[in-house]
Design a protein around this motif. Structure first.
Motif, PDB file in Angstrom:
ATOM      1  N   ALA A   1       0.412  -1.214  -0.225  1.00  0.00           N
ATOM      2  CA  ALA A   1       0.023  -0.220   0.405  1.00  0.00           C
ATOM      3  C   ALA A   1       0.789   1.225   0.099  1.00  0.00           C
ATOM      4  N   LEU A   2       1.234   1.591   0.633  1.00  0.00           N
ATOM      5  CA  LEU A   2       2.924   2.700   0.886  1.00  0.00           C
ATOM      6  C   LEU A   2       3.759   2.275  -0.371  1.00  0.00           C
ATOM      7  N   GLY A   3       3.973   1.191  -1.050  1.00  0.00           N
ATOM      8  CA  GLY A   3       4.593   1.534  -2.332  1.00  0.00           C
ATOM      9  C   GLY A   3       3.393   2.234  -3.059  1.00  0.00           C
ATOM     10  N   LEU A   4       2.471   1.838  -3.328  1.00  0.00           N
ATOM     11  CA  LEU A   4       1.401   2.023  -4.532  1.00  0.00           C
ATOM     12  C   LEU A   4       1.192   3.423  -3.774  1.00  0.00           C
ATOM     13  N   ALA A   5       0.716   3.893  -3.100  1.00  0.00           N
ATOM     14  CA  ALA A   5       1.165   5.220  -2.634  1.00  0.00           C
ATOM     15  C   ALA A   5       1.994   6.327  -2.847  1.00  0.00           C
ATOM     16  N   VAL A   6       2.766   6.042  -2.478  1.00  0.00           N
ATOM     17  CA  VAL A   6       4.417   6.954  -3.395  1.00  0.00           C
ATOM     18  C   VAL A   6       4.302   7.021  -4.918  1.00  0.00           C
ATOM     19  N   TYR A   7       4.035   5.722  -5.612  1.00  0.00           N
ATOM     20  CA  TYR A   7       3.846   5.124  -6.827  1.00  0.00           C
ATOM     21  C   TYR A   7       3.563   6.892  -7.570  1.00  0.00           C
ATOM     22  N   ALA A   8       1.438   6.641  -6.517  1.00  0.00           N
ATOM     23  CA  ALA A   8       0.875   7.195  -7.031  1.00  0.00           C
ATOM     24  C   ALA A   8       1.900   9.130  -7.855  1.00  0.00           C
ATOM     25  N   VAL A   9       2.188   8.960  -6.302  1.00  0.00           N
ATOM     26  CA  VAL A   9       3.213  10.607  -6.405  1.00  0.00           C
ATOM     27  C   VAL A   9       4.646  10.489  -7.387  1.00  0.00           C
TER      28      VAL A   9
ATOM     29  N   VAL B   1      -2.026  14.653  -5.722  1.00  0.00           N
ATOM     30  CA  VAL B   1      -0.849  14.324  -4.876  1.00  0.00           C
ATOM     31  C   VAL B   1      -1.506  15.054  -3.849  1.00  0.00           C
ATOM     32  N   LEU B   2      -1.384  16.093  -3.316  1.00  0.00           N
ATOM     33  CA  LEU B   2      -1.774  16.599  -1.951  1.00  0.00           C
ATOM     34  C   LEU B   2      -2.357  16.039  -0.819  1.00  0.00           C
ATOM     35  N   VAL B   3      -3.512  15.136  -1.991  1.00  0.00           N
ATOM     36  CA  VAL B   3      -4.287  14.798  -0.458  1.00  0.00           C
ATOM     37  C   VAL B   3      -3.935  13.404  -0.601  1.00  0.00           C
ATOM     38  N   THR B   4      -2.920  13.090  -1.360  1.00  0.00           N
ATOM     39  CA  THR B   4      -1.923  11.616  -1.274  1.00  0.00           C
ATOM     40  C   THR B   4      -0.997  11.468   0.270  1.00  0.00           C
ATOM     41  N   LEU B   5       0.159  12.891   0.238  1.00  0.00           N
ATOM     42  CA  LEU B   5       0.920  13.588   0.631  1.00  0.00           C
ATOM     43  C   LEU B   5      -0.009  13.380   2.523  1.00  0.00           C
ATOM     44  N   ALA B   6      -1.240  13.683   2.464  1.00  0.00           N
ATOM     45  CA  ALA B   6      -1.629  13.863   3.871  1.00  0.00           C
ATOM     46  C   ALA B   6      -1.719  12.151   4.328  1.00  0.00           C
ATOM     47  N   ASP B   7      -2.474  12.001   2.685  1.00  0.00           N
ATOM     48  CA  ASP B   7      -2.927  10.840   3.372  1.00  0.00           C
ATOM     49  C   ASP B   7      -1.481  10.105   4.023  1.00  0.00           C
TER      50      ASP B   7
END
Length: 585
Positions: free
Chosen positions: A26-34, A289-295
């Motif tokens: 999950a962390l990898g996918l979230a980071v990839y989204a950025v 991206v900003l919401v992803t960073l907040a997550d």
């Protein structure tokens, strides 16, 4: 699904390997989204001021925070009120599940992390599902209120989703929703919730959700006006209503991680014509991206706050813990610790097992109850000896660290401990080694004796235990640590000369115990190489760790598997319960 499949599936989900694997994915996918839109981020950095981006990021964090408070309101309404620290831990980590395709992984993650904080899994899953429904409905309502400012066909092919709104609103009314939950629980053969959802609880959740949509919409509006969109009530309504409707559409496409793509297309359609397409695309991507960073920020905070830092260990206590932790069952088990002292080791055990402790000394018990409770809210820390337990209660593992040497009749105490071990369970204890090393520290601490390894083995076997394994530990540094303790004991002998053995025992649990987390961290770093080195000297050292199994009636030589072999451990008939681990530096 057969009755045996569910327990096996739950066991897999609760495996540390599965948990860590899910977190990494999950962390990898979230980071990839950025990372995937890094070029667009660079364009945004050049086009938008740093101050505007910073405020937009703060708004993103507040949006996720409002979502957290909405979820927490539902969970509280169901009967589990989490403090702020625990709520951030459970919700923050679960947010990473949104980035795994499937649409349910954040609910599963919340249930698993919530269970670590004493919240029943079904209650956490229900709260997360209901809060998500509240978010969908509130988002649709906010979007509908903004329709006067939207083009009639702004939603394009997703306009049909608005027709679902009345049905979803009805389903979320407390009388209807409580009936649906009751039916689902009966079908799953589960007991009903202690308290149903109320109008006030759902109302509070909806209010926080609406605030979240407003904050997220203001974030989009702030970014868009920075790239040329006109300021005003109409554009603000477009941004707020458009974001809420876009989130609702993204939720319905559960196979897409966190609604990626669908939400952006809806938001692009809603804001079309307000600024050039290239700038609009940049706004949408930067907002995501900003919401992803907040997550990610909440997930990081959740990981840090998931449980209170463990109490620090003294040097020798850390060497002993290195042996003990490898002797405990790998899978979750019921554990009793006799004489938990100030709880430094107990907190570590309680974080992974169903933990109960007894402690005679009132001062140490109060400290242990606080620190173990912070690490594992469901753990029990009782004041007294094992007579305060239910007479029929048995445990998978009974532990007694640095206790038996404080008891005059060690055989009787050991028999009592064995009686507390379930058949097939284990006893795990530690004690100082070698009678000829009995010195000033032993006198100061209230010890009756030290043990030869073979004498300890014989004592355990005489109590009816089998598969006895006795290990020496702390070589080579243990000899130096013991010399330091003896030197300190000589200096302090006069201060405690008037104490009886019980008083010496009680006080020994607090001597040399680090109180600062910084000191504990320094001790851990300094001792870590010696934890590895002592494994090369299993027949050398100043301390003993013993494991033994209580045989199963009729099957005296068959091990019961719970991740590792088990041995016995019983009831305490002590006059002196010791506060192990913290006793020795």
């Amino acid at each position: 699904m057969s009755a045996g499949v569910v327990p096996r599936l739950l066991a897999v989900l609760r495996s540390p390997w599965v948990r860590w694997g899910f977190l990494v994915l999950a962390l990898g996918l979230a980071v990839y989204a950025v990372v995937a839109v890094r070029e667009d981020l660079l364009d945004a950095a050049r086009a938008l001021s740093a101050a505007r981006l910073a405020v937009a990021l703060v708004l993103s964090v507040l949006f996720v925070g409002a979502t957290l408070l909405s979820w927490r309101a539902v969970l509280t309404d169901l009967g589990s009120r989490l403090d702020a620290r625990s709520a951030v831990a459970v919700f923050g980590i679960s947010q990473l599940g949104k980035y795994v395709p499937g649409g349910v992984w954040n609910i599963v993650a919340a249930a698993e992390v919530g269970a670590d904080h004493g919240v029943p899994r079904r209650r956490t899953m229900t709260a997360t599902a209901v809060a998500t429904g509240v978010g969908v409905v509130s988002g649709a309502v906010v979007g509908v209120l903004a329709l006067p400012f939207l083009a009639a066909d702004a939603l394009g092919p997703w306009a049909w989703t608005l027709w679902l709104l009345p049905a979803v609103v009805v389903l979320l009314l407390p009388p209807v929703l409580n009936r649906l939950l009751a039916v689902a629980l009966r079908a799953a053969r589960r007991a009903p919730f202690a308290q149903p959802l109320s109008w006030g609880g759902l109302g509070a959740a909806a209010a926080w959700a609406v605030l979240g949509w407003v904050l997220a919409g203001v974030q989009v509006w702030l970014l868009a006006t920075g790239l040329g969109m006109a300021t005003g009530v109409r554009t603000l309504a477009l941004a707020v209503g458009g974001y809420a409707l876009a989130w609702m559409v993204g939720f319905l496409l559960v196979v897409v991680p966190a609604g990626a793509g669908a939400r952006e297309l809806v938001l692009l359609a809603v804001l079309a014509g307000t600024i050039p397409h290239a700038e609009l695309l940049l706004v949408v991507l930067v907002s995501r991206v900003l919401v992803t960073l907040a997550d990610l920020a909440f997930a990081g905070a959740g990981a840090v706050l998931r449980r209170a830092p463990f109490p620090p260990l003294a040097p020798r206590g850390r060497l002993r813990w290195d042996v003990v932790r490898r002797s405990l069952p790998r899978e979750r088990a019921s554990v009793l610790e006799v004489g938990c002292g100030q709880g430094a080791v107990g907190a570590r055990i309680a974080a992974r097992h169903d933990y109960t402790a007894v402690e005679l000394d009132e001062t140490s018990w109060a400290t242990a109850a606080e620190c173990i409770g912070a690490a594992a809210p469901r753990a029990r820390v009782l004041h007294g000896d094992t007579t305060v337990l239910d007479p029929d209660q048995r445990f998978d593992v009974v532990c007694a660290f640095e206790v038996i040497e404080h008891i005059d009749d060690d055989a009787a105490a050991l028999a009592g401990w064995v009686a507390r071990v379930r058949p097939g369970g284990e006893l795990l204890l530690s004690t100082p080694a070698w009678p000829d090393r009995f010195g000033p520290w032993d006198t100061l601490a209230g010890h009756y004796r030290r043990y030869e390894p073979e004498r300890l083995r014989g004592l355990l076997e005489d109590s009816g235990l089998t598969d006895v394994d006795v290990t020496l530990y702390d070589a080579p540094i243990g000899y130096l640590l013991e010399a330091v303790r003896n030197r300190m004991a000589r200096r302090r002998a006069g201060d405690r000369a008037e104490l009886d053995l019980a008083g010496q025992t009680a006080g020994s649990g607090r001597v040399l115990q680090p109180t600062s987390l910084v000191t504990g961290a320094l001790v851990a770093a300094a001792v870590w190489p010696f934890c590895l080195l002592q494994r090369a000297f299993p027949r050398r050292g100043t301390g003993l760790v013993a494991r033994a199994r209580r045989p199963t009636p009729g099957m005296p030589n068959v091990e019961v598997r719970t991740g590792m072999s088990r041995h016995g451990g019983p009831d305490l008939d002590t006059r002196h319960s010791h506060h192990g681990r913290s006793e020795e530096a």
